[in-house]
Design a protein around this motif. Structure first.
Motif, PDB file in Angstrom:
ATOM      1  N   PRO A  14      27.455  48.455  49.430  1.00  0.00           N
ATOM      2  CA  PRO A  14      26.246  48.346  49.222  1.00  0.00           C
ATOM      3  C   PRO A  14      25.988  47.832  47.700  1.00  0.00           C
ATOM      4  N   SER A  15      25.139  47.234  47.323  1.00  0.00           N
ATOM      5  CA  SER A  15      24.780  46.802  45.790  1.00  0.00           C
ATOM      6  C   SER A  15      23.300  47.407  45.551  1.00  0.00           C
ATOM      7  N   LYS A  16      23.256  48.593  45.049  1.00  0.00           N
ATOM      8  CA  LYS A  16      21.961  49.051  44.461  1.00  0.00           C
ATOM      9  C   LYS A  16      21.369  48.100  43.314  1.00  0.00           C
ATOM     10  N   GLY A  17      22.289  47.881  42.317  1.00  0.00           N
ATOM     11  CA  GLY A  17      21.830  46.897  41.361  1.00  0.00           C
ATOM     12  C   GLY A  17      22.306  45.644  41.488  1.00  0.00           C
ATOM     13  N   ASN A  18      21.954  44.677  40.809  1.00  0.00           N
ATOM     14  CA  ASN A  18      22.448  43.293  40.759  1.00  0.00           C
ATOM     15  C   ASN A  18      24.331  43.637  40.755  1.00  0.00           C
ATOM     16  N   ARG A  19      24.909  42.645  41.602  1.00  0.00           N
ATOM     17  CA  ARG A  19      26.125  42.818  41.512  1.00  0.00           C
ATOM     18  C   ARG A  19      26.754  41.270  41.545  1.00  0.00           C
ATOM     19  N   TYR A  20      28.123  41.108  40.651  1.00  0.00           N
ATOM     20  CA  TYR A  20      28.642  39.859  40.703  1.00  0.00           C
ATOM     21  C   TYR A  20      30.178  40.208  41.061  1.00  0.00           C
ATOM     22  N   LEU A  21      30.689  39.307  41.896  1.00  0.00           N
ATOM     23  CA  LEU A  21      32.085  39.507  42.434  1.00  0.00           C
ATOM     24  C   LEU A  21      32.643  38.052  42.133  1.00  0.00           C
ATOM     25  N   ARG A  22      33.911  38.364  41.719  1.00  0.00           N
ATOM     26  CA  ARG A  22      34.851  37.248  41.497  1.00  0.00           C
ATOM     27  C   ARG A  22      35.103  36.462  42.658  1.00  0.00           C
ATOM     28  N   ALA A  23      35.325  35.185  42.724  1.00  0.00           N
ATOM     29  CA  ALA A  23      35.522  34.398  43.994  1.00  0.00           C
ATOM     30  C   ALA A  23      36.211  33.118  43.609  1.00  0.00           C
ATOM     31  N   THR A  24      36.587  32.400  44.673  1.00  0.00           N
ATOM     32  CA  THR A  24      36.937  30.984  44.665  1.00  0.00           C
ATOM     33  C   THR A  24      36.083  30.077  45.696  1.00  0.00           C
ATOM     34  N   ALA A  25      35.394  29.144  45.267  1.00  0.00           N
ATOM     35  CA  ALA A  25      34.568  28.312  46.012  1.00  0.00           C
ATOM     36  C   ALA A  25      35.175  27.015  45.975  1.00  0.00           C
ATOM     37  N   CYS A  26      35.040  26.321  47.334  1.00  0.00           N
ATOM     38  CA  CYS A  26      35.464  25.254  47.790  1.00  0.00           C
ATOM     39  C   CYS A  26      35.094  24.526  49.149  1.00  0.00           C
ATOM     40  N   GLY A  27      34.499  23.499  48.984  1.00  0.00           N
ATOM     41  CA  GLY A  27      34.009  22.782  50.195  1.00  0.00           C
ATOM     42  C   GLY A  27      33.045  23.687  50.894  1.00  0.00           C
ATOM     43  N   GLY A  28      31.939  24.290  50.248  1.00  0.00           N
ATOM     44  CA  GLY A  28      30.991  24.849  50.643  1.00  0.00           C
ATOM     45  C   GLY A  28      31.303  26.294  51.254  1.00  0.00           C
ATOM     46  N   CYS A  85      40.334  32.207  40.444  1.00  0.00           N
ATOM     47  CA  CYS A  85      38.772  32.295  40.595  1.00  0.00           C
ATOM     48  C   CYS A  85      38.227  31.265  39.756  1.00  0.00           C
ATOM     49  N   ASN A  86      37.139  30.584  40.359  1.00  0.00           N
ATOM     50  CA  ASN A  86      36.321  29.603  39.690  1.00  0.00           C
ATOM     51  C   ASN A  86      34.602  29.692  39.694  1.00  0.00           C
ATOM     52  N   CYS A  87      34.378  30.974  40.272  1.00  0.00           N
ATOM     53  CA  CYS A  87      32.995  31.308  40.269  1.00  0.00           C
ATOM     54  C   CYS A  87      32.652  32.730  40.451  1.00  0.00           C
ATOM     55  N   LEU A  88      31.518  33.075  40.262  1.00  0.00           N
ATOM     56  CA  LEU A  88      30.905  34.543  40.544  1.00  0.00           C
ATOM     57  C   LEU A  88      30.118  34.447  41.673  1.00  0.00           C
ATOM     58  N   VAL A  89      30.258  35.403  42.771  1.00  0.00           N
ATOM     59  CA  VAL A  89      28.993  35.607  43.813  1.00  0.00           C
ATOM     60  C   VAL A  89      28.356  36.569  43.560  1.00  0.00           C
ATOM     61  N   GLU A  90      26.902  36.196  43.662  1.00  0.00           N
ATOM     62  CA  GLU A  90      25.841  37.128  43.028  1.00  0.00           C
ATOM     63  C   GLU A  90      25.124  37.633  44.225  1.00  0.00           C
ATOM     64  N   ILE A  91      25.296  38.997  44.115  1.00  0.00           N
ATOM     65  CA  ILE A  91      24.753  39.925  45.092  1.00  0.00           C
ATOM     66  C   ILE A  91      23.393  40.738  44.617  1.00  0.00           C
ATOM     67  N   PRO A  92      22.287  40.230  45.057  1.00  0.00           N
ATOM     68  CA  PRO A  92      21.086  40.871  44.632  1.00  0.00           C
ATOM     69  C   PRO A  92      20.939  42.280  44.560  1.00  0.00           C
TER      70      PRO A  92
END
Length: 412
Positions: free
Chosen positions: A348-362, A386-393
């Motif tokens: 779980p994410s108590k605070g704002n969390r950013y995860l490294r990731a790879t995005a492609c084609g939606g 990786c080419n992005c960060l996933v934002e988890i509120p």
């Protein structure tokens, strides 16, 4: 030094606003061929209409449309061919009514002609031509200024010049363009544990990965870089910082920003009289990040944890530095999009969390099949690819495959 952590949105706004207030980079004029990736220092405008004349988009015959009325294969219209025009020719005379001009792709239409018939709808005659179709006025004509009108802005000031921009500017006769001088960023890795890559390894030591990675990312974006490292000594750090600020337009440090006994960067900034912009961000990773202005220059102090440093570099330092370098604000920001997770993250994410990731084609994929260990602030190898960060509120539970998430794509 207290750390009233601010939201990611507020932190980004603070550093962008500070960057926009800095003096504009000095301009320099360079050859057009060397300008790809550079930032336009002023509006680059069309000097002429493009195309500069009405031209044919195909091989065929330039005609008066009225002369083609009723033409068909069963009842062709026959006209004398009175001129032949290739790309690069300038018509020597107007086209008389009742006559045809043999014309090739890109050639200018002679005065009087108001259409072009493709050669496939003719007998391709040289002295006379049989027309097998009627043509409407203005059919098959590329008009003067249809692509770019004289005076139109091709690249507003602050635009990153792409190969397409250079092609359009070349079509306007530009041989040189005025661009912003690249900023030089000082990279300072702090830590008594650090070794320069290539030095013999010693027990308790690690090689300086942050400095190399941060410098490489900035060079990728067009910055010049001066990289140094130093021990956890406040006097040494202060001296190195002052030294870099005399030669560089901005400084980024890594390490020494948290609350450990040797985390001296807050003290160094205070001693140097820096004006703090951000004193901690409410997020994981990278919450201790500091941002300041010092002698009219931006300073970012990032965590020594490799992923924390990489994430906050992308989120805050790079947008602000690109803005200071002269870019338009919209091209400084990580592009936001919504993607579907292909795998999950179990914490779980108590605070704002950013995860490294790879995005492609939606779709977006977390490294390590969502393993929480891979996403440790100290883990570096999972950043590869990786080419992005996933934002988890803040306040989110674990995220599962198939969920839609907000994604911040790294600036290009």
């Amino acid at each position: 030094m207290n750390q009233p952590f601010c939201s990611p949105v507020k932190a980004l706004r603070s550093v962008l606003d500070a960057a926009a207030l800095l003096p504009s980079p000095s301009p320099e004029t360079i050859p057009l061929e060397a300008a790809c990736g550079r930032i336009a220092a002023a509006d680059l405008c069309a000097r002429m209409d493009q195309p500069p004349f009405d031209r044919s988009p195909l091989d065929g015959y330039a005609l008066h449309s009225a002369d083609t009325a009723g033409a068909s294969r069963e009842n062709p219209v026959t006209l004398p061919v009175v001129m032949k025009l290739y790309a690069g020719d300038a018509p020597a005379a107007a086209l008389p009514a009742g006559c045809a001009a043999r014309i090739m792709t890109g050639a200018p239409l002679p005065e009087g002609a108001d259409c072009v018939l493709m050669q496939e709808l003719t007998d391709s005659g040289e002295e006379t031509v049989q027309l097998y179709a009627a043509v409407k006025p203005l059919q098959n004509v590329v008009f003067r200024g249809e692509d770019v009108a004289a005076g139109a802005v091709i690249a507003p000031a602050g635009t990153v010049l792409s190969p397409a921009h250079l092609g359009v500017l070349a079509g306007q006769g530009y041989a040189e363009v005025t661009v912003c001088r690249p900023l030089t960023v000082g990279i300072l890795s702090t830590g008594s544990e650090l070794l320069e890559p290539g030095a013999p390894w010693a027990p308790g030591k690690i090689y300086d990965a942050n400095g190399i990675q941060n410098a490489a990312r900035l060079r990728q974006l067009g910055f010049a870089v001066e990289r140094q490292q130093c021990s956890d000594d406040p006097e040494v750090i202060t001296g190195k910082m002052q030294e870099l600020l005399t030669r560089c337009d901005a400084v980024i440090t890594s390490g020494g920003v948290s609350v450990g006994q040797k985390d001296y960067l807050p003290l160094v900034l205070e001693k140097l009289g820096a004006q703090l912009l951000v004193e901690g961000v409410a997020q994981k990773p990278g919450s201790p990040m500091l941002a300041a202005t010092l002698n009219g220059k931006l300073v970012f102090c990032l965590s020594g944890n490799p992923f924390a440093a990489a994430a906050t570099l992308e989120q805050y330092a790079i947008p602000a530095l690109l803005r200071a370098a002269g870019r338009r604000e919209e091209s400084c920001l990580p592009a936001r999009t919504v993607c579907t997770l292909t795998n999950g993250f179990s914490k779980p994410s108590k605070g704002n969390r950013y995860l490294r990731a790879t995005a492609c084609g939606g779709k977006v994929t977390l490294p390590g099949a969502g393993s929480t260990e891979v996403h440790s602030s100290g883990a570096l190898s999972a950043m590869m690819g990786c080419n992005c960060l996933v934002e988890i509120p803040a306040g989110s539970g674990p995220v599962e495959p198939g969920m839609e998430v907000e994604v911040l794509c790294f600036v290009q």
